[in-house]
Motif scaffolding. Sequence first.
Motif, short mmCIF file in Angstrom:
data_model
loop_
_atom_site.label_atom_id
_atom_site.label_comp_id
_atom_site.label_asym_id
_atom_site.label_seq_id
_atom_site.Cartn_x
_atom_site.Cartn_y
_atom_site.Cartn_z
N ASP A 200 -16.28 7.92 -6.11
CA ASP A 200 -15.21 7.52 -5.20
C ASP A 200 -15.85 6.99 -3.92
O ASP A 200 -16.93 7.45 -3.52
N GLY A 201 -15.18 6.04 -3.28
CA GLY A 201 -15.68 5.49 -2.03
C GLY A 201 -14.67 5.66 -0.93
O GLY A 201 -13.46 5.46 -1.15
N LEU A 202 -15.14 6.04 0.25
CA LEU A 202 -14.25 6.23 1.40
C LEU A 202 -14.73 5.37 2.55
O LEU A 202 -15.92 5.33 2.86
N ASP A 203 -13.79 4.70 3.19
CA ASP A 203 -14.11 3.88 4.35
C ASP A 203 -12.81 3.64 5.11
O ASP A 203 -11.72 3.74 4.55
N PHE A 204 -12.94 3.29 6.39
CA PHE A 204 -11.73 3.00 7.17
C PHE A 204 -11.43 1.50 7.21
O PHE A 204 -10.47 1.09 7.85
#
Length: 373
Positions: free
Chosen positions: A161-165
């Motif tokens: 999974d990838g998280l970024d704003f």
Amino acid sequence: MSRESAIPRAPEKPSRAETVAALRPRYQADLARGTERFFEPRRTDCPWCGSTRLVRRLRTKDRYQSKPGRFRLDGCRDCRHVFQNPRLNDDGLEFYYRDFYDGMGEIELGNVFSGRDKVYRRRAMFQEPSAEPPKTWLDVGTGHGHFPEVARTVFPGTRFDGLDFTAGVELAERTGRVDRAIRGSFPELAEERLAGGYDVVSMFHYLEHSTDPRAELRAARRALRPGGHLLIEVPDPECWFGRLFGRFWLPWLQPQHLHFLPVANLREELTALGFTVTDEQHRGPSDTVDLLGAVWLALNAIAPPDDAPSLAKPPGRVRWLLRCAILLAGVPALVVATTLDRLLLKPLAGLGKMSNAYRVVARCDASARSGPR
């Protein structure tokens, strides 16, 4: 009507000049109100340890997008933490990040990050080959997802999974680089949606962008299962080149980088949160482009990039010719800097404070808690 004429043609992409012209009114409206509103009040104490023994490390401009404004980094004499002071507020972060990773900067930054397969593979190989592969991995600050794409070749059975704003994480999901895109604030999302969901959490060159690094570390503690691992890679503010090159040291990256953590501070904080640091690396994470970066930033300072939406109007032909001449004259210096980086500095990266970055691997202990500090 011919068969060819019946096939609809894809609209042509606007040129860079057209894109800049379209963006210019919004930038000029923002700048008409001044850049002072983009900053919080200046701190008189260290955000890490609270000490009031501060010293100025450097003052600089935006050497990357040439947006107006001046930025200052202060250092703490007691804990050696380095931080932007005054720090950008939310409006400032939006303004200076705009078109850096996304928008106008998407293709250019995508090209920079997409050609680093060997680096990403080494990052992924943090454990012994005989260890059980992680089932779930969260890459925080994933950008366009280039690291998970390569890490999947090391752990083909792992869900990444990838998280970024930024919107880049949604692109990462559309292109299949991550299995799930998560957009938003990690500390906010970790409390409920992500709690206890991962065997590995990685933060590669992410913490320096955070407004509150401690909150990010607590979020990682919440997101990890007991026995899971946290991987962190950040610029090393104690690197000798940071002092030698000053404002022309590439990892300072102003105004995007807000905090620089000495490795001793990070280890102490991780221990307090219930982690056991299992590995600390300096030579491997060092991206040895210190001389090349310094020369390039110096050339950009002498002859700023041609056109940008933050300029009131496009520069004339004389300025364009002047920049071309300066860059051409600087080619020998760029070649020499690249050669010295590769042949001289890279072999020395593991000695003393020659490394411009470090990596820490920490195991999440089962009995620890991650309460606020």
